[in-house]
Design an enzyme around this catalytic site. Structure first.
Site, PDB file in Angstrom:
ATOM      1  N   GLY A   1      33.897 -28.635  -1.853  1.00 44.84           N
ATOM      2  CA  GLY A   1      32.708 -28.291  -1.087  1.00 44.84           C
ATOM      3  C   GLY A   1      31.429 -28.644  -1.820  1.00 44.84           C
ATOM      4  N   GLY A   2      31.490 -29.633  -2.699  1.00 41.24           N
ATOM      5  CA  GLY A   2      30.347 -29.934  -3.561  1.00 41.24           C
ATOM      6  C   GLY A   2      29.383 -30.965  -3.033  1.00 41.24           C
TER       7      GLY A   2
ATOM      8  N   ASP B   1      40.049 -32.498   3.363  1.00 40.49           N
ATOM      9  CA  ASP B   1      39.795 -31.220   4.016  1.00 40.49           C
ATOM     10  C   ASP B   1      40.628 -30.193   3.259  1.00 40.49           C
ATOM     11  OD1 ASP B   1      39.709 -28.954   5.594  1.00 40.49           O
ATOM     12  OD2 ASP B   1      40.214 -29.981   7.469  1.00 40.49           O
TER      13      ASP B   1
ATOM     14  N   SER C   1      31.668 -12.881  -2.229  1.00 40.50           N
ATOM     15  CA  SER C   1      30.398 -12.556  -1.596  1.00 40.50           C
ATOM     16  C   SER C   1      30.213 -11.051  -1.574  1.00 40.50           C
ATOM     17  CB  SER C   1      30.383 -13.096  -0.155  1.00 40.50           C
ATOM     18  OG  SER C   1      29.324 -12.545   0.593  1.00 40.50           O
TER      19      SER C   1
ATOM     20  N   TYR D   1      34.508 -14.296   7.510  1.00 38.67           N
ATOM     21  CA  TYR D   1      33.984 -14.733   6.219  1.00 38.67           C
ATOM     22  C   TYR D   1      34.185 -13.654   5.167  1.00 38.67           C
ATOM     23  CZ  TYR D   1      30.525 -16.354   2.785  1.00 38.67           C
ATOM     24  OH  TYR D   1      29.884 -16.767   1.639  1.00 38.67           O
TER      25      TYR D   1
ATOM     26  N   LYS E   1      36.583 -13.737   1.719  1.00 43.22           N
ATOM     27  CA  LYS E   1      35.992 -13.586   0.390  1.00 43.22           C
ATOM     28  C   LYS E   1      36.577 -12.383  -0.353  1.00 43.22           C
ATOM     29  CE  LYS E   1      33.337 -17.159   0.463  1.00 43.22           C
ATOM     30  NZ  LYS E   1      33.521 -18.271  -0.502  1.00 43.22           N
TER      31      LYS E   1
ATOM     32  N   ILE F   1      21.978 -17.210  -1.110  1.00 40.91           N
ATOM     33  CA  ILE F   1      21.411 -18.469  -1.590  1.00 40.91           C
ATOM     34  C   ILE F   1      21.022 -19.340  -0.395  1.00 40.91           C
ATOM     35  CG2 ILE F   1      21.827 -20.514  -2.992  1.00 40.91           C
ATOM     36  CD1 ILE F   1      21.779 -17.922  -4.586  1.00 40.91           C
TER      37      ILE F   1
END
Length: 241
Positions: free
Chosen positions: A16-17, A54, A133, A146, A150, A179
């Site tokens: 995911g960079g 992916d 998160s 989500y 996490k 962020i």
């Protein structure tokens, strides 16, 4: 006190960079003398080394990691940051959306670790960092999938850390805080954005780079830990105004 981290000769794979925190970290790794390799569905715009996959597809992740090892001969660090953040109330959550979120956010980390960590174990050296998160412990309206993914990652990372500690491979978790990334902007607007700004504040991707470089380095002589990075000063806003 100023500190600099030397990544000379090291290879860090970042899932995911292509954008956000991962892109900021890739830039920092390269600047520190290392080689950042982005694993994502699309190439980063700045020409950072890239393999396409992916993360939800286990076979694609394995093939991508094999390509990185063939190209560079080693992987010293794995930062598993690929994630999606759909917004739906629990009672309206679509089954496909729930499944896709867990496949990317949770399964994608598992597949990356299964592909990379055996190489680290064989070399008896390596560092893995995964993202959690604040929503994992507090929840947030519309973010059940989500938050659940996490929260699961924390348990997964601690378990993996215990399993490979004797092999001198470290596995840690970072909670970046809120962020201002492309993903965040897509999931939070209007009142949501105002809420985050007025409570804990909204940080920049570069704010997370230091903690990540620390966890990747030998200076972080710890494993199975969760490092929380928040703009704590924003919490004091009501006391100083």
């Amino acid at each position: 006190m100023k500190a600099a981290f030397d990544a000379t000769g090291e290879v860090v794979l970042i899932t995911g960079g292509a954008q956000g925190i991962g892109a900021a970290l890739a830039k920092a790794v390269n600047a520190a003398g290392g080689t950042a390799v982005v694993l994502d569905v699309a190439a980063p715009p700045d020409g950072t080394a890239f393999v396409q996959a992916d993360v939800a597809d286990r076979s694609a992740v394995v093939a991508a990691v094999d390509e990185v090892l063939a190209r560079y001969g080693r992987i010293d660090g794995l930062v598993a940051g690929a994630a999606v953040q759909p917004r739906s109330a629990v009672l309206e959550l679509d089954a496909a959306e729930w499944t896709r979120t867990l496949q990317v956010n949770l399964d994608g980390v598992v597949w990356a670790c299964q592909a990379v960590v055996p190489h680290m174990v064989a070399r008896r050296s390596g560092s893995v960092v995964v993202f959690t998160s604040g929503m994992a412990s507090s929840g947030y309206p519309g973010a059940a999938a989500y938050a659940a993914s996490k929260a699961a990652l924390v348990a997964f990372a601690k378990t993996l850390a215990a399993e490979v500690a004797a092999d001198r491979v470290r596995v840690n978790v970072v909670a970046p805080g809120v962020i201002d990334t492309e993903q965040f902007r897509g999931a939070n607007a209007g009142a949501d954005r105002e809420h985050w700004q007025d409570t804990i504040g909204i940080g920049d991707p570069d704010d997370v780079v230091g903690p990540l470089l620390f966890l990747l380095s030998d200076a972080a002589a710890m494993t199975g830990s969760t490092l929380t990075r928040e703009r704590a000063f924003a919490k004091l806003k009501s006391f100083v105004e």
